[in-house]
Design a protein around this motif. Structure first.
Motif, PDB file in Angstrom:
ATOM      1  N   SER A   1       0.673  -0.527  -0.065  1.00 34.56           N
ATOM      2  CA  SER A   1      -0.151  -0.413   0.214  1.00 34.56           C
ATOM      3  C   SER A   1       0.694   1.259   0.123  1.00 34.56           C
ATOM      4  CB  SER A   1      -0.941   0.798   1.592  1.00 34.56           C
ATOM      5  OG  SER A   1      -0.440   0.473   2.302  1.00 34.56           O
ATOM      6  N   PRO A   2       0.369   2.284  -0.468  1.00 30.72           N
ATOM      7  CA  PRO A   2       1.248   3.384   0.211  1.00 30.72           C
ATOM      8  C   PRO A   2       1.165   4.362   1.313  1.00 30.72           C
ATOM      9  CG  PRO A   2      -1.323   3.964  -1.476  1.00 30.72           C
ATOM     10  CD  PRO A   2      -0.846   2.155  -0.477  1.00 30.72           C
ATOM     11  N   LEU A   3       1.364   3.331   1.954  1.00 24.98           N
ATOM     12  CA  LEU A   3       1.548   3.939   3.522  1.00 24.98           C
ATOM     13  C   LEU A   3       3.148   2.995   3.266  1.00 24.98           C
ATOM     14  CD1 LEU A   3      -1.707   2.245   5.934  1.00 24.98           C
ATOM     15  CD2 LEU A   3      -0.557   4.885   4.847  1.00 24.98           C
ATOM     16  N   SER A   4       4.407   3.504   3.923  1.00 23.26           N
ATOM     17  CA  SER A   4       4.869   3.665   4.698  1.00 23.26           C
ATOM     18  C   SER A   4       5.537   2.703   5.507  1.00 23.26           C
ATOM     19  CB  SER A   4       6.772   5.323   5.310  1.00 23.26           C
ATOM     20  OG  SER A   4       5.909   5.253   5.988  1.00 23.26           O
ATOM     21  N   ARG A   5       6.931   2.073   5.202  1.00 18.74           N
ATOM     22  CA  ARG A   5       6.871   0.703   6.096  1.00 18.74           C
ATOM     23  C   ARG A   5       6.950   1.047   8.088  1.00 18.74           C
ATOM     24  NH1 ARG A   5       9.651  -4.710   3.539  1.00 18.74           N
ATOM     25  NH2 ARG A   5       7.861  -4.596   1.628  1.00 18.74           N
ATOM     26  N   SER A   6       7.781   2.422   7.670  1.00 20.79           N
ATOM     27  CA  SER A   6       7.809   3.337   9.741  1.00 20.79           C
ATOM     28  C   SER A   6       6.420   3.065   9.831  1.00 20.79           C
ATOM     29  CB  SER A   6       9.286   4.365   9.281  1.00 20.79           C
ATOM     30  OG  SER A   6       8.315   5.425   8.012  1.00 20.79           O
TER      31      SER A   6
ATOM     32  N   GLY B   1       7.921   1.154  23.273  1.00 24.66           N
ATOM     33  CA  GLY B   1       9.734   0.495  22.442  1.00 24.66           C
ATOM     34  C   GLY B   1       9.204  -1.114  22.497  1.00 24.66           C
ATOM     35  N   VAL B   2       8.700  -1.182  23.764  1.00 26.26           N
ATOM     36  CA  VAL B   2       7.908  -3.228  24.069  1.00 26.26           C
ATOM     37  C   VAL B   2       7.016  -3.725  22.868  1.00 26.26           C
ATOM     38  CG1 VAL B   2       6.743  -4.514  25.234  1.00 26.26           C
ATOM     39  CG2 VAL B   2       8.464  -2.762  26.804  1.00 26.26           C
ATOM     40  N   GLY B   3       6.506  -2.777  22.225  1.00 23.85           N
ATOM     41  CA  GLY B   3       5.057  -2.775  21.190  1.00 23.85           C
ATOM     42  C   GLY B   3       6.001  -3.160  19.960  1.00 23.85           C
ATOM     43  N   ALA B   4       6.941  -2.780  19.629  1.00 22.01           N
ATOM     44  CA  ALA B   4       8.240  -2.552  18.180  1.00 22.01           C
ATOM     45  C   ALA B   4       8.782  -4.031  18.364  1.00 22.01           C
ATOM     46  CB  ALA B   4       8.528  -1.327  18.234  1.00 22.01           C
ATOM     47  N   LEU B   5       9.100  -3.818  19.808  1.00 21.93           N
ATOM     48  CA  LEU B   5      10.346  -5.473  19.604  1.00 21.93           C
ATOM     49  C   LEU B   5       9.501  -7.121  19.250  1.00 21.93           C
ATOM     50  CD1 LEU B   5      12.135  -4.189  22.701  1.00 21.93           C
ATOM     51  CD2 LEU B   5      13.178  -4.779  20.489  1.00 21.93           C
ATOM     52  N   SER B   6       8.376  -6.529  19.707  1.00 19.07           N
ATOM     53  CA  SER B   6       7.459  -7.689  19.889  1.00 19.07           C
ATOM     54  C   SER B   6       6.438  -7.916  18.502  1.00 19.07           C
ATOM     55  CB  SER B   6       5.548  -7.334  20.546  1.00 19.07           C
ATOM     56  OG  SER B   6       4.956  -8.669  20.804  1.00 19.07           O
ATOM     57  N   PHE B   7       6.687  -6.763  17.208  1.00 15.87           N
ATOM     58  CA  PHE B   7       6.309  -6.986  16.246  1.00 15.87           C
ATOM     59  C   PHE B   7       7.261  -7.241  16.076  1.00 15.87           C
ATOM     60  CE2 PHE B   7       2.734  -3.221  16.870  1.00 15.87           C
ATOM     61  CZ  PHE B   7       2.138  -4.280  16.486  1.00 15.87           C
TER      62      PHE B   7
ATOM     63  N   LEU C   1       9.247  -9.635  16.435  1.00 19.15           N
ATOM     64  CA  LEU C   1       9.341 -11.138  17.460  1.00 19.15           C
ATOM     65  C   LEU C   1       8.111 -11.491  15.901  1.00 19.15           C
ATOM     66  CD1 LEU C   1      10.637 -13.395  18.805  1.00 19.15           C
ATOM     67  CD2 LEU C   1       9.063 -12.696  20.195  1.00 19.15           C
ATOM     68  N   ALA C   2       7.593 -11.224  16.146  1.00 15.91           N
ATOM     69  CA  ALA C   2       6.480 -11.586  14.981  1.00 15.91           C
ATOM     70  C   ALA C   2       7.086 -11.589  13.332  1.00 15.91           C
ATOM     71  CB  ALA C   2       4.977 -10.673  15.058  1.00 15.91           C
ATOM     72  N   LEU C   3       7.739 -10.622  12.952  1.00 20.08           N
ATOM     73  CA  LEU C   3       8.272 -10.695  11.750  1.00 20.08           C
ATOM     74  C   LEU C   3       9.395 -11.739  11.587  1.00 20.08           C
ATOM     75  CD1 LEU C   3       8.353  -6.687  10.946  1.00 20.08           C
ATOM     76  CD2 LEU C   3       6.636  -8.616   9.843  1.00 20.08           C
ATOM     77  N   VAL C   4      10.336 -12.187  12.191  1.00 21.71           N
ATOM     78  CA  VAL C   4      11.327 -13.285  12.388  1.00 21.71           C
ATOM     79  C   VAL C   4      10.620 -14.299  12.317  1.00 21.71           C
ATOM     80  CG1 VAL C   4      12.962 -13.610  13.422  1.00 21.71           C
ATOM     81  CG2 VAL C   4      12.397 -11.593  13.631  1.00 21.71           C
ATOM     82  N   SER C   5       9.207 -15.020  13.062  1.00 23.62           N
ATOM     83  CA  SER C   5       8.465 -15.906  13.555  1.00 23.62           C
ATOM     84  C   SER C   5       7.998 -16.330  12.339  1.00 23.62           C
ATOM     85  CB  SER C   5       8.290 -15.912  14.529  1.00 23.62           C
ATOM     86  OG  SER C   5       8.959 -15.375  15.779  1.00 23.62           O
ATOM     87  N   LYS C   6       7.286 -15.315  11.183  1.00 19.59           N
ATOM     88  CA  LYS C   6       6.809 -15.339  10.890  1.00 19.59           C
ATOM     89  C   LYS C   6       5.150 -16.822  10.755  1.00 19.59           C
ATOM     90  CE  LYS C   6       9.006 -13.338   6.603  1.00 19.59           C
ATOM     91  NZ  LYS C   6      10.049 -13.765   5.453  1.00 19.59           N
TER      92      LYS C   6
ATOM     93  N   ALA D   1      13.502  -4.975  10.711  1.00 17.25           N
ATOM     94  CA  ALA D   1      12.705  -6.165  10.680  1.00 17.25           C
ATOM     95  C   ALA D   1      11.686  -5.440   9.421  1.00 17.25           C
ATOM     96  CB  ALA D   1      11.742  -6.951  11.761  1.00 17.25           C
ATOM     97  N   MET D   2      10.451  -4.437   9.576  1.00 20.79           N
ATOM     98  CA  MET D   2       9.547  -4.065   8.716  1.00 20.79           C
ATOM     99  C   MET D   2      10.508  -4.053   7.300  1.00 20.79           C
ATOM    100  SD  MET D   2       6.633  -4.061   8.611  1.00 20.79           S
ATOM    101  CE  MET D   2       6.456  -3.635  10.331  1.00 20.79           C
ATOM    102  N   ASN D   3      11.715  -3.733   7.483  1.00 20.41           N
ATOM    103  CA  ASN D   3      12.140  -3.477   5.833  1.00 20.41           C
ATOM    104  C   ASN D   3      12.407  -4.562   4.947  1.00 20.41           C
ATOM    105  OD1 ASN D   3      11.274  -0.299   6.158  1.00 20.41           O
ATOM    106  ND2 ASN D   3      13.565  -0.363   7.475  1.00 20.41           N
ATOM    107  N   ARG D   4      12.631  -5.196   5.169  1.00 22.23           N
ATOM    108  CA  ARG D   4      13.303  -6.947   5.448  1.00 22.23           C
ATOM    109  C   ARG D   4      12.166  -7.982   5.119  1.00 22.23           C
ATOM    110  NH1 ARG D   4      19.406  -8.824   8.701  1.00 22.23           N
ATOM    111  NH2 ARG D   4      20.334  -6.902   7.984  1.00 22.23           N
ATOM    112  N   SER D   5      11.368  -7.037   5.709  1.00 19.57           N
ATOM    113  CA  SER D   5       9.770  -8.095   5.180  1.00 19.57           C
ATOM    114  C   SER D   5       9.451  -8.085   3.342  1.00 19.57           C
ATOM    115  CB  SER D   5       8.723  -8.139   5.662  1.00 19.57           C
ATOM    116  OG  SER D   5       8.492  -6.981   6.331  1.00 19.57           O
ATOM    117  N   ALA D   6       9.162  -9.779   3.465  1.00 15.73           N
ATOM    118  CA  ALA D   6       8.854  -9.185   1.626  1.00 15.73           C
ATOM    119  C   ALA D   6       7.007  -9.075   1.680  1.00 15.73           C
ATOM    120  CB  ALA D   6       8.720 -11.203   1.280  1.00 15.73           C
TER     121      ALA D   6
END
Length: 270
Positions: free
Chosen positions: A113-118, A168-174, A176-181, A265-270
């Motif tokens: 989508s047009p939304l930036s990943r950040s 900060g904790v929420g961002a770390l949790s996300f 972890l979710a991206l790494v876990s897939k 992690a967000m920038n590396r996600s496919a």
């Protein structure tokens, strides 16, 4: 002699999408993502109450065991720790929602989508502040009639501190979710393995005075320790500059680390 008319260049769909993506800006994108993430909370406010079961059980079971103190109530020491525990657990669970979005494919649709990943990450992390504030209000409403002295100014400053920590904790949790897939078990294994040592080392349920040297050293390395100490001072109506500053510094370190790791992690996600 020919005359060249200054006619505007044709606007292609790609050009329109690029302009539309740039017009709102990062702040607007972040706001839109946060509102999107909060809609389920507002549609089902009972979910906030359901998340309150554990902290209320802790209050009900531990409060009668608290020792008597000379000045005030032992709840002044115990309640800020429970509030910090609620913020930590609530923010650390948020990656579970992302694992579901990855499975259903909605996360991939957001990435294109047009939304930036950040803005996708920061908006989701900011969303954790609202449930945390609602849960804190419920806890204070429950304990205030039971000899708990409410200091509104200190509570407000404490909520600002916990909001920074929750982001900060929420961002770390996300992250972890991206790494876990697709491996949801990996997310829950890491989350459950880390969360309880972090809570216990921060002295949330039990004081760490007189603890062995290795345990005290581990507690000193835990950012939540300084957040909890600052919360206890603020909830008691005191504002010791060194303690509060250390709490904000610990929360800022967690927020900066979480956003840095999450954005990567967000920038590396496919």
């Amino acid at each position: 002699m020919s005359t060249v008319l200054d006619t505007p260049a044709p606007t292609t769909p790609t050009t329109r999408r690029t302009a539309e993506a740039r017009m709102p800006g990062f702040l607007a994108d972040t706001w839109n993502v946060m509102v999107r993430e909060l809609k389920p909370v507002f549609r089902e406010p009972a979910s906030v109450l359901f998340a309150m079961v554990q902290p209320l059980v802790f209050l009900g079971l531990f409060a009668p065991l608290l020792p008597e103190v000379e000045n005030g109530s032992a709840l002044q020491w115990f309640v800020p720790g429970i509030v910090a525990m609620t913020a930590l657990m609530g923010a650390s669970f948020t990656g579970a929602n992302l694992t579901q979005e990855i499975v259903t494919g909605s996360h991939e649709r957001l990435l294109v989508s047009p939304l930036s990943r950040s803005s996708l990450l920061v908006g989701r992390a900011l969303k954790e502040v609202v449930p945390m504030l609602m849960q804190t209000a419920i806890i204070l409403a429950v304990v205030t009639p039971f000899s708990f002295d409410l200091h509104p100014v200190g509570v407000l400053v404490g909520m600002a501190l916990l909001s920074l920590f929750s982001i900060g904790v929420g961002a770390l949790s996300f992250a972890l979710a991206l790494v876990s897939k697709d491996q949801e078990w990996l997310f829950w294994t890491v989350q459950q393995t880390l969360i309880f040592p972090v809570l216990l080392l921060a002295g949330v349920l039990l004081p760490l005075e007189g603890a062995p040297g290795w345990l005290s050293a581990a507690s000193d390395l835990n950012p939540l320790t300084y957040v909890v100490e600052a919360e206890r001072a603020l909830f008691a109506g005191d504002v010791p500059v060194d303690t509060v500053a250390a709490g904000f510094l610990g929360a800022a370190i967690v927020a900066a680390l979480g956003l840095l790791v999450g954005l990567r992690a967000m920038n590396r996600s496919a």
